[in-house]
Scaffold this motif. Structure first.
Motif, PDB file in Angstrom:
ATOM      1  N   SER A  12       0.804  -1.229   0.000  1.00 37.24           N
ATOM      2  CA  SER A  12       0.000   0.000   0.000  1.00 37.24           C
ATOM      3  C   SER A  12       0.832   1.272   0.000  1.00 37.24           C
ATOM      4  O   SER A  12       0.300   2.357   0.246  1.00 37.24           O
ATOM      5  N   TYR A  15      -0.517   3.833  -2.508  1.00 35.87           N
ATOM      6  CA  TYR A  15      -1.694   4.556  -2.021  1.00 35.87           C
ATOM      7  C   TYR A  15      -1.284   5.660  -1.047  1.00 35.87           C
ATOM      8  O   TYR A  15      -1.736   6.812  -1.162  1.00 35.87           O
ATOM      9  N   CYS A 273      -9.386   5.041   1.852  1.00 33.64           N
ATOM     10  CA  CYS A 273      -8.578   3.816   1.839  1.00 33.64           C
ATOM     11  C   CYS A 273      -9.491   2.596   1.865  1.00 33.64           C
ATOM     12  O   CYS A 273     -10.368   2.477   2.718  1.00 33.64           O
TER      13      CYS A 273
END
Length: 368
Positions: A12, A15, A273
């Motif tokens: 992640s 992100y 998220c």
């Protein structure tokens, strides 16, 4: 203040980098230790975007490397970058001298500050050098951590044929060159590998030698690097972010945002998220046996469960340690694995997947 975001691959980090990039007054460098920076040009920067990468990344059509345009060398590549920075210097000790790498990082920081921007460096290749970076540059250091089984399955799911992905190959290289782990490398990977060659050659060597290695070897090599990386990085973290929990727990996400703001003055918004669904089907890997084998080979029991151990490591390993061990991988299981590689890593043996999913539900470390 400079912000460093340290993570492994498929953890992640794209992100989190994307959310920092969205902030005004920030220059968020993406993968500033990636070997491709040695040859990148303005044209290749424009051509590579999240939407055409096939890696399920956020960011749309904005080029990943847009922030590097101001530090391009006219002859090609990013100014001051050496491809050896990518993995050759991965395990550098905090007190070691590396003037070339120091000058390179200082150049990125200076390019941001000259434009009155806050530099953010997010990379999958810095866990092993987090201490070195903190000693040289100070700053605010964020370490991202994910369930290691799901992280490795993310690599495996990207297979398009029965061959290891780039991410798996990099872990083979890192394991083969980990200081003090020659015995571990020999047990898991076989004969030793010669270091010193260009990274592309070393990746080609491990690909040729391990292209038919079973999934269990790939996972164990990854786990050995995962353990060593986090044991090196966690002591230097100003904030550890459990990315599994970040996606599921909005209260936790707000706490993370507030902690980042208190630490560096920036407040990224993680309200969007979302966790990808767990990889419910797994290759024939005996998770508990695989984890215990690696922990014992590396003599890390006390580092994981001892009084001085970082609690997050055991929490993240707990589902795999609790999972039911599937039966021996006989010819049917091996055939399923081979066929899974032919049609993509998502087509995998299912019984171990159910066992792991059940254990993860019982012992979800992201909620403790």
């Amino acid at each position: 203040m400079t912000v460093f975001i340290h993570s492994g691959w498929r953890c992640s980090s794209t992100y989190v980098w994307h959310r920092f990039r969205a902030l005004a007054g920030v220059r968020a460098y993406y993968e500033p230790w990636h070997e491709q920076l040695a040859r990148v040009t303005a044209a290749t920067i424009r051509a590579e975007t999240p939407s055409n990468s096939g890696l399920r990344h956020p960011g749309g059509d904005t080029p990943y490397l847009r922030e590097f345009e101001v530090v391009l060398d006219p002859s090609g590549g990013v100014r001051g970058f050496d491809p050896g920075f990518a993995l050759d210097r991965f395990w550098i000790e905090p007190g070691a001298s590396d003037l070339e790498q120091q000058v390179y990082v200082a150049g990125l920081v200076a390019a941001a500050r000259e434009r009155n921007e806050i530099p953010v460096l997010a990379c999958c290749r810095t866990l092993g050098r987090a201490g070195w970076l903190k000693r040289r540059f100070g700053g605010f250091h964020i370490v991202l951590i994910r369930d290691p089984v799901q992280q490795w399955l993310s690599f495996y799911s990207l297979r398009r044929r029965p061959r290891p992905t780039y991410f798996e190959l990099c872990h083979y290289v890192l394991l083969s060159e980990m200081s003090g782990c020659a015995d571990v490398s020999r047990v898991l990977l076989g004969a030793g590998f010669e270091g010193g060659a260009p990274l592309a050659d070393r990746i080609a060597t491990v690909r040729a030698r391990l292209k038919r290695a079973p999934a269990s070897i790939s996972f164990q090599a990854f786990l050995a690097v995962w353990l060593r990386s986090y044991l090196k990085a966690l002591p230097h973290a100003d904030l550890v972010v459990d990315v599994d929990r970040l996606a599921r727990d909005q209260t936790y996400a707000r706490e993370v945002e507030a902690t980042i703001e208190a630490g560096c003055g920036l407040r990224p918004d993680f309200s969007d998220c979302r966790a990808p669904p767990p990889h419910g089907s797994h290759p024939p890997v005996a998770w508990r046996k695989a984890v215990r084998t690696v922990v014992d080979l590396m003599d890390l029991r006390q580092a994981i469960i001892g009084p001085e151990a970082p609690p997050i490591l055991f929490r993240k390993l707990a589902p795999a340690l609790a999972a039911l061990t599937p039966g021996a991988a006989g010819r049917p299981a091996k055939l399923r694995e081979a066929l899974g590689g032919l049609v993509g890593g998502a087509w995998l043996a299912r019984a171990p997947g159910r066992a792991y999913a059940a254990a993860a539900a019982r012992m979800d470390g992201s909620r403790r």
